[in-house]
Structures are given as C-alpha cells and as structure tokens.
Design a protein around this motif. Structure first.
Motif, PDB file in Angstrom:
ATOM      1  N   VAL A 152    -114.290  27.025 -37.355  1.00 38.82           N
ATOM      2  CA  VAL A 152    -112.936  27.015 -37.892  1.00 38.82           C
ATOM      3  C   VAL A 152    -112.397  28.436 -37.795  1.00 38.82           C
ATOM      4  CG1 VAL A 152    -111.463  26.570 -39.886  1.00 38.82           C
ATOM      5  CG2 VAL A 152    -113.472  25.132 -39.485  1.00 38.82           C
ATOM      6  N   ARG A 153    -111.172  28.568 -37.290  1.00 37.99           N
ATOM      7  CA  ARG A 153    -110.509  29.872 -37.176  1.00 37.99           C
ATOM      8  C   ARG A 153    -109.185  29.805 -37.929  1.00 37.99           C
ATOM      9  NH1 ARG A 153    -114.805  30.862 -35.820  1.00 37.99           N
ATOM     10  NH2 ARG A 153    -115.610  31.739 -33.872  1.00 37.99           N
ATOM     11  N   GLU A 154    -109.037  30.652 -38.943  1.00 42.82           N
ATOM     12  CA  GLU A 154    -107.779  30.757 -39.676  1.00 42.82           C
ATOM     13  C   GLU A 154    -107.164  32.114 -39.391  1.00 42.82           C
ATOM     14  OE1 GLU A 154    -108.560  30.084 -43.782  1.00 42.82           O
ATOM     15  OE2 GLU A 154    -109.098  27.977 -43.509  1.00 42.82           O
ATOM     16  N   ARG A 155    -105.846  32.121 -39.138  1.00 46.97           N
ATOM     17  CA  ARG A 155    -105.151  33.361 -38.824  1.00 46.97           C
ATOM     18  C   ARG A 155    -103.841  33.428 -39.601  1.00 46.97           C
ATOM     19  NH1 ARG A 155    -109.440  34.061 -37.280  1.00 46.97           N
ATOM     20  NH2 ARG A 155    -110.204  34.761 -35.231  1.00 46.97           N
ATOM     21  N   ASP A 199    -102.989  38.689 -48.554  1.00 47.73           N
ATOM     22  CA  ASP A 199    -102.983  37.595 -47.594  1.00 47.73           C
ATOM     23  C   ASP A 199    -104.275  37.667 -46.786  1.00 47.73           C
ATOM     24  OD1 ASP A 199    -100.238  36.809 -48.235  1.00 47.73           O
ATOM     25  OD2 ASP A 199     -99.672  38.673 -47.230  1.00 47.73           O
ATOM     26  N   SER A 200    -104.490  36.665 -45.941  1.00 43.50           N
ATOM     27  CA  SER A 200    -105.696  36.625 -45.119  1.00 43.50           C
ATOM     28  C   SER A 200    -105.321  36.590 -43.641  1.00 43.50           C
ATOM     29  CB  SER A 200    -106.546  35.401 -45.467  1.00 43.50           C
ATOM     30  OG  SER A 200    -107.693  35.339 -44.633  1.00 43.50           O
ATOM     31  N   PRO A 201    -105.328  37.748 -42.965  1.00 38.55           N
ATOM     32  CA  PRO A 201    -105.010  37.738 -41.536  1.00 38.55           C
ATOM     33  C   PRO A 201    -106.091  37.082 -40.677  1.00 38.55           C
ATOM     34  CG  PRO A 201    -105.654  39.936 -42.243  1.00 38.55           C
ATOM     35  CD  PRO A 201    -105.545  39.102 -43.483  1.00 38.55           C
ATOM     36  N   LYS A 202    -107.318  36.942 -41.238  1.00 41.15           N
ATOM     37  CA  LYS A 202    -108.401  36.389 -40.423  1.00 41.15           C
ATOM     38  C   LYS A 202    -109.467  35.781 -41.316  1.00 41.15           C
ATOM     39  CE  LYS A 202    -112.142  37.847 -37.311  1.00 41.15           C
ATOM     40  NZ  LYS A 202    -112.777  38.998 -36.633  1.00 41.15           N
ATOM     41  N   SER A 203    -109.960  34.589 -40.921  1.00 39.98           N
ATOM     42  CA  SER A 203    -111.107  33.972 -41.578  1.00 39.98           C
ATOM     43  C   SER A 203    -111.817  33.096 -40.552  1.00 39.98           C
ATOM     44  CB  SER A 203    -110.665  33.139 -42.785  1.00 39.98           C
ATOM     45  OG  SER A 203    -111.767  32.744 -43.568  1.00 39.98           O
ATOM     46  N   ILE A 218    -119.254  32.601 -43.064  1.00 40.22           N
ATOM     47  CA  ILE A 218    -117.820  32.852 -43.159  1.00 40.22           C
ATOM     48  C   ILE A 218    -117.576  34.351 -43.163  1.00 40.22           C
ATOM     49  CG2 ILE A 218    -115.786  32.675 -44.653  1.00 40.22           C
ATOM     50  CD1 ILE A 218    -116.791  29.954 -45.547  1.00 40.22           C
ATOM     51  N   ASP A 219    -116.716  34.796 -42.278  1.00 40.92           N
ATOM     52  CA  ASP A 219    -116.212  36.173 -42.268  1.00 40.92           C
ATOM     53  C   ASP A 219    -114.735  36.103 -42.621  1.00 40.92           C
ATOM     54  OD1 ASP A 219    -118.478  37.903 -41.292  1.00 40.92           O
ATOM     55  OD2 ASP A 219    -118.401  36.465 -39.649  1.00 40.92           O
ATOM     56  N   HIS A 220    -114.400  36.649 -43.774  1.00 40.69           N
ATOM     57  CA  HIS A 220    -113.058  36.497 -44.344  1.00 40.69           C
ATOM     58  C   HIS A 220    -112.475  37.894 -44.581  1.00 40.69           C
ATOM     59  CE1 HIS A 220    -109.932  34.508 -46.783  1.00 40.69           C
ATOM     60  NE2 HIS A 220    -110.124  35.449 -47.693  1.00 40.69           N
ATOM     61  N   GLN A 264    -102.199  50.832 -49.161  1.00 38.87           N
ATOM     62  CA  GLN A 264    -102.778  49.833 -48.274  1.00 38.87           C
ATOM     63  C   GLN A 264    -104.221  49.547 -48.668  1.00 38.87           C
ATOM     64  OE1 GLN A 264    -102.237  51.409 -44.309  1.00 38.87           O
ATOM     65  NE2 GLN A 264    -100.147  50.624 -44.182  1.00 38.87           N
ATOM     66  N   ARG A 265    -104.478  48.276 -48.982  1.00 41.23           N
ATOM     67  CA  ARG A 265    -105.813  47.879 -49.396  1.00 41.23           C
ATOM     68  C   ARG A 265    -106.291  46.718 -48.522  1.00 41.23           C
ATOM     69  NH1 ARG A 265    -104.957  52.043 -51.272  1.00 41.23           N
ATOM     70  NH2 ARG A 265    -104.999  52.682 -53.479  1.00 41.23           N
ATOM     71  N   ARG A 266    -107.578  46.751 -48.189  1.00 39.38           N
ATOM     72  CA  ARG A 266    -108.192  45.723 -47.355  1.00 39.38           C
ATOM     73  C   ARG A 266    -109.514  45.312 -47.990  1.00 39.38           C
ATOM     74  NH1 ARG A 266    -111.837  46.242 -43.021  1.00 39.38           N
ATOM     75  NH2 ARG A 266    -111.561  48.511 -43.098  1.00 39.38           N
ATOM     76  N   SER A 267    -109.845  44.029 -47.876  1.00 41.14           N
ATOM     77  CA  SER A 267    -111.097  43.519 -48.451  1.00 41.14           C
ATOM     78  C   SER A 267    -111.797  42.610 -47.449  1.00 41.14           C
ATOM     79  CB  SER A 267    -110.823  42.761 -49.754  1.00 41.14           C
ATOM     80  OG  SER A 267    -112.028  42.274 -50.305  1.00 41.14           O
ATOM     81  N   PRO A 268    -112.783  43.123 -46.698  1.00 34.63           N
ATOM     82  CA  PRO A 268    -113.603  42.267 -45.838  1.00 34.63           C
ATOM     83  C   PRO A 268    -114.730  41.635 -46.657  1.00 34.63           C
ATOM     84  CG  PRO A 268    -114.203  44.564 -45.523  1.00 34.63           C
ATOM     85  CD  PRO A 268    -113.083  44.554 -46.529  1.00 34.63           C
ATOM     86  N   THR A 269    -115.005  40.344 -46.416  1.00 35.97           N
ATOM     87  CA  THR A 269    -116.056  39.645 -47.155  1.00 35.97           C
ATOM     88  C   THR A 269    -116.896  38.811 -46.200  1.00 35.97           C
ATOM     89  OG1 THR A 269    -114.911  37.561 -47.615  1.00 35.97           O
ATOM     90  CG2 THR A 269    -114.397  39.421 -49.053  1.00 35.97           C
TER      91      THR A 269
END
Length: 678
Positions: A234-237, A247-251, A279-281, A301-306
């Motif tokens: 599954v690819r979410e953009r 928001d989630s630019p990529k999952s 899952i890479d979110h 600017q804040r980013r959260s990779p999970t």
C-alpha cells in the motif's frame, strides 16, 4: 528493526489470498451477505453502494459502528465507544499496526476494500481465537479460497467510482485464475482526491492519494487443503489532516503472508496464519500546509519519521464431535515501533517520541460450542496471554537534550527499569435459545483484558507523555438481545453493559518544569462503565418496497471523577425507503444524529442533524451501474467524533494552530460507480 522478531516458530502457518466469486446484485440497503452469530454482521464489499474513501468510512454503514475523521482518509473505527487496540481488526488473517501515534493510519487505512470477499463485524466478545482484548469488537477483512470445481477460470471484477466533491476518483481490478490444484490471484486499487467542501462551500484540508496491489500464489493439492503465499503493498501520498497538526506526505506498507489450511477428516481440521508487515510513515507540518513561525519570523518546520513492524501468528485445531465443536490454539502478536520528531530547519533531533518500543502478546485459547438440542446452544471459552512491553531508547539523549526517561520521571515519578509484563485472562459464556422458527434470544457474559499500546505506555515529547506503569484494562461485559426473522421482515434489539476496571484514561494536567507551564497530555487509571442499546429492522412490503431502520445509543461514564468518557457518539441512526423491481433499485435514506453536549476531555459540543442521501442501481448481465447523491440538501454538519479541534502544540501545528476547527463532513456529493464481474 526490519528483522523477524522471533526465533524459528512452527512453519505451519498462513497467507490469505483468495478467490473472487461472481457477485450478483444485492437488493438490500446495507449489503449483508448473511448473518453468523447473534450480534455479528457479514458484508460483501463488492456490492457496496456509495463509494468510500477507505474501509473505516465504509464500515460506518453498520449499525453501532462509528469512525473518527481527521481528514479525507484514515478514518478510525469506533465500536461501542471503544477504539484502538480495544478492537481486534485483522486484515486477511493478521494485524497491521499503523505508524502514527495520533492514529492517522489505523489498520483500516491499509485494507483495500474491494480486494476482500467478505467483512465480518462482531460487537463485544464473541470469540477468543484472534488474540487478547477485543472488548469493543472484532472486524475481519477476509479473502476466500477459490473453488474451481464449481466456478469458471479466470474470474474476478473491475470497477471505477467518481465523487464530484473533492473530485475523488477510484478504480480497482482483481483476477483469479487456476484449476483445482492451484491458483494465482492479483489485485490492485487506486484512489485520488482533492480537498472536499462542506455544505457551506468551505474547503476542508483533506486530499489524499493511495495505491495498493497484491499477488497470491496458492496450491490446493487435495480437497480440504490450501497452501498460499502472498505479498501486498500500500502506498499513501500527500494525505492531508485538517484535524491534526501534521500531514502525511508518505506512508508505505509491505506485507508478506503465509497460510496453511488442512482438513484431516470431515470432523478435524487445522488452520495456520503467519503475517509480517512493515510500515514506513512520515509526517510533517510544512509539505502540504504553511508551517507556523517562531517569534523571529523563521518557519517552525517539524518532521516525524516513524516505523512500525508487526508479526502475527495463529495456529488452531478444530474438532467436531457429537454435539460439540471444540477449537484450541495459540496466538503470537508482536509489534516494534520507532518514531522521532526532527527540527528540519537545522536537522536537529528534538524527541525520540516512540523510543524503540516493543510490545508482545503470546497466548493460548480454547472455546467450545455445545448444541443441547435443536433450539439451545451454549458456548464458552477461556484464553490466557503473557504480555510484555519494553523500550530500548528511553535513555537516549536527543540533539536537543531531551530524554524520554526524564519525561516519565517528571510526569509520573518513574525511574529505573521501564519494562512491563503481565498476564491477561479473558473468557466468555454465551447462550442462544430459539423460541420458534422466527425468534431467537441470546445472552452472554465476558471478560477481556486490554494492555496499553505503545503510545499510552511510552510516547514521550514535551506536551504528551505515556505512562510506563499502566496496568491492563479489565472489561466485564453482559450482552442480551433478540432477533426476529420472517420471510418479509427482520428486526433485532440488543443491549449491553461493560464495567471497566483500570480504564486507561487520557487526561491533561500541569506538570512542573514541562511544556512551559502549559497542560501536558497524560494517562492514568479510572473505573468506568459503558452501556448502550441498538435497534435495527427491515420490512419488505407490497413486493417492491423495502423499509429499513437503525438506531444506536451508547453512554460512557467516568466513575472516579464523574462526567463522560471521550469519543462517545450521541444517539444516532437512519431510516430508508427503497423501491426494488427486477434489476432496478432506487431509494432515499435519512441519516440523523442527536446533539452531544456531554463532553469528555478536550471535546467540542456538536448539534444534531438530519442528512438525506439518494441512490439508484441497475444491473445488466454482469455489469452494475450505481449513482447517487450523499447529503442531497447540501447541509453543513459534523459528526461529534470528528477531530473538531487541532493539536494546539506550536511545535507541530500548521496553519490551523490553536483553532477549534469545524471539521465538517462533506457537503453535497454526486457520485457514480460501475462494476463488471466475470
């Protein structure tokens, strides 16, 4: 992460991917294939009416099932006022735990709806075979094994949908080919949407793009035996969330499944399931919105990779003997999660928000159905699980000098060993009495224990801190109901009550030295009750008219502090009238909700509403055409469960920071759908 979490385990296990029957039109408003246990609903996705953004939005058609909206995609299911891991949601035999601590991506976000043959919704505790917890209910997205002894090859379906509000377009295709000795199944699905508008023409930050696909190879070397191996992605953009600070630019989701089913005889069978999903979110507050600014005018600017990796094992033996059916088995469920919060302006790690968290549950179960006579069935079971949780990076220092263990100490006084283990005990006893051919009574008693999830136990940042000392919730529930079924009418009434010890309660408080003197989100235990009623019915009259109705009500009480639990929907339901003749069906549905001013922590009151939907369908040979209008009168309204307030955290919030957002449902939506089954 990214390693198999266990030493070698029994290699008898599962991947489920399955065959696609040719689907006939279903002349019902809520497309119910059939009913299983009392309180259980089985649905056929391929015969769904109005298109849905994801599986959770589609599930809201089931009486008593709600969903929390943060944007246009990633709605979060709620059953009986319970959500998260209080619900056992399995996707083709295994668990999928999302990558967002704020639940942007619940399991249903990774369940491509049209690839499944059936969806089973059970409320409360009706079985123990899928793992611990499940006090709110169980949802199974399932694919069936193909039967080429009766159905042709190849078989499958293709379809497309369009919704003008947000210009949401979707398409899907599935193909199953093979013979009685083996098969191959491929499927793909894609949706893309812009921001939708509410009834007042206000644009809601809600666009998304999602693509999924999968392949399964199966062998059926003899009758009653299936071995299948499958992969799915599954690819979410660019998924936007009006109700969150990011928001989630990529999952990205990758899943591998293995399945083995074998019948030793007509009365003895086994099933095994193995699934590993990753899952890479990614989340940020600047790619899809304007970030907030600091006092010096610089963008914040804040980013959260999970990352979230989940392993599921189920192995079960089923024996039918005399008047009894016995099921015994084991389950293993392990999840590893890791998340950071980064200042992208200068590439500084601010927080290890999920500090390499591991949770594991290993359990055994046994359950029995005993048929006393033709009209009385007694069922019961027990399961015991050993639950573990740990964090490997709680003492790691971020670039900004933050340490998760320091947050736990400041908020709860916890020091030293942060590991957790406990024994979870669950069970149920159910009786069913068929008074006559048209009426059945049922009642059940159950106990279920739910351990804290990774966020409740170990999440750590300046204004939101999990509690490593949490015990498991203990739910003690009673269900009663009656089902009346005749040739042209059916109705069901049920009531339930759930007494919860050590309910995990999300609260906020001022903590000295934290969050600049502002409230901090914390977790503590309370005692609570949840109780409610559900009514539903269908009546076919004058041969071509069908009237259907639903009503559900639930109340949640905080017994320690008084007041309400959060995320409890008000009284709501729907009334529909359909005209059905030959291959045509047209109808109107009125969906309604009472106002809700009985508020939990941080919630915003909502007004009641009545919304009218219209739909029509026509089947010509193997082609089904559908069209309709949701919110026909273009009403401006919102569901109480929607995230009607954004995160007020200035480190995460974007252009909507600090506002009590009117996260309204879509205004008038004109939609079309076509499906070709072969």
């Amino acid at each position: 992460m990214r390693h198999l979490p266990f030493a070698p385990l029994p290699l008898t296990i599962l991947v489920s991917l399955v065959a696609m029957p040719t689907y006939a039109q279903q002349n019902t408003l809520i497309v119910e294939a059939h009913r299983g246990l009392p309180g259980e609903t089985l649905l056929t996705p391929q015969a769904s009416p109005a298109p849905a953004a994801d599986a959770a939005e589609w599930l809201r058609r089931v009486n008593g099932v709600e969903a929390i909206r943060m944007g246009g995609h990633g709605l979060d299911p709620v059953i009986r006022g319970q959500q998260g891991n209080a619900l056992n949601i399995l996707v083709d035999g295994g668990y999928v735990f999302g990558g967002c601590p704020n639940r942007m991506d619940p399991p249903t976000a990774y369940a491509p709806l049209h690839s499944f043959d059936r969806v089973t919704v059970s409320k409360g505790v009706t079985t123990l075979q899928y793992g611990a917890g499940g006090s709110g209910g169980t949802v199974l997205f399932e694919r069936n094994a193909p039967d080429f002894t009766r159905n042709r090859s190849p078989q499958g379906n293709v379809g497309a949908t369009y919704d003008d509000n947000g210009e949401r377009a979707g398409m899907y295709a599935h193909l199953v080919a093979g013979n009685p000795q083996g098969y191959v199944r491929v499927f793909g699905e894609r949706q893309e949407a812009s921001d939708y508008e509410d009834g007042s023409g206000q644009r809601i930050h809600s666009g998304f793009e999602t693509t999924s696909g999968g392949l399964t190879l199966g062998m059926t070397p003899q009758e009653g035996t299936e071995i299948a191996l499958g992969i799915e992605s599954v690819r979410e953009r660019d998924v936007k969330f009006a109700g969150a600070g990011m928001d989630s630019p990529k999952s990205d989701n990758e899943t591998v499944r293995l399945r083995l089913d074998h019948a030793f005889s007509d009365t003895l069978r086994m099933e095994h399931r193995l699934q590993y999903t990753t899952i890479d979110h990614e989340m940020d507050n600047y790619s899809l919105r304007t970030p907030p600014t600091m006092p010096n005018g610089m963008p914040m600017q804040r980013r959260s990779p999970t990352e979230s990796d989940t392993f599921t094992l189920k192995s079960m033996l089923e024996q039918q003997q005399g008047d009894s059916d016995l099921r015994v088995g084991i389950n293993v469920l392990q999840n590893e999660r890791d998340a950071d919060i980064i200042n992208d302006a200068n590439d500084i790690l601010l927080f290890n928000s999920w500090p390499e968290v591991m949770t594991r549950q290993s359990g055994v179960f046994a359950e029995l159905d005993h048929y006393l006579n033709d009209s009385i069935t007694v069922s019961g079971g027990v399961r015991v699980d050993y639950a573990q949780a740990s964090t490997n990076a709680a003492y790691k220092t971020s670039d900004a000098g933050n340490i998760a263990a320091n947050f736990y100490r400041s908020a709860y006084g916890v020091e030293g060993d942060l590991d957790h283990d406990s024994v979870l005990v669950g069970g149920f006893l159910r009786g069913e009495l068929q008074l006559n051919p048209s009426k059945t009574l049922y009642a059940s008693l159950s106990r279920a224990e739910r351990d804290a999830d990774a966020t409740e136990r170990y999440f750590a940042k300046g204004d939101w801190v999990g509690n490593p000392t949490l015990d498991a919730e203990a739910h003690h529930q009673v269900d009663i109901g009656v089902i009346h079924q005749q040739e042209n009418a059916r109705w069901e009434a049920s009531a339930y009550a759930d007494r919860v010890n050590d309910y995990i309660y999300r609260d906020s408080a001022i903590v000295a030295g934290m969050n600049r003197g502002n409230p901090v989100t914390l977790y503590r235990h309370i005692d609570a009750t949840l109780y409610g009623v559900e009514l539903s019915g269908e009546w076919r009259w004058a041969k071509v008219w069908e009237t259907r109705g639903q009503l559900s009500w639930v109340r949640g009480d905080n017994l320690d502090d008084g007041g309400a639990l959060a995320d409890i929907a008000p009284l709501r339901g729907q009334l529909a009238q359909f005209y059905q003749r030959d291959d045509w069906e047209v109808g109107l549905t009125a969906r309604f909700s009472d106002n809700q001013d009985r508020l939990g922590q941080g919630e915003v009151a909502t007004s009641g509403y009545v919304v009218v939907d219209a739909e029509a369908s026509w089947q010509w040979n193997d082609v089904t055409l559908r069209a309709g209008a949701k919110n026909l009168l273009d009403k401006t309204y919102r569901d109480f469960l929607n995230r009607n307030r954004s995160a007020g955290d200035p480190f995460l919030a974007g252009e909507m920071s600090g506002q009590a957002l009117p996260l309204n449902e879509p205004g008038r939506s004109l939609w079309l759908g076509v499906d070709y089954a072969f």
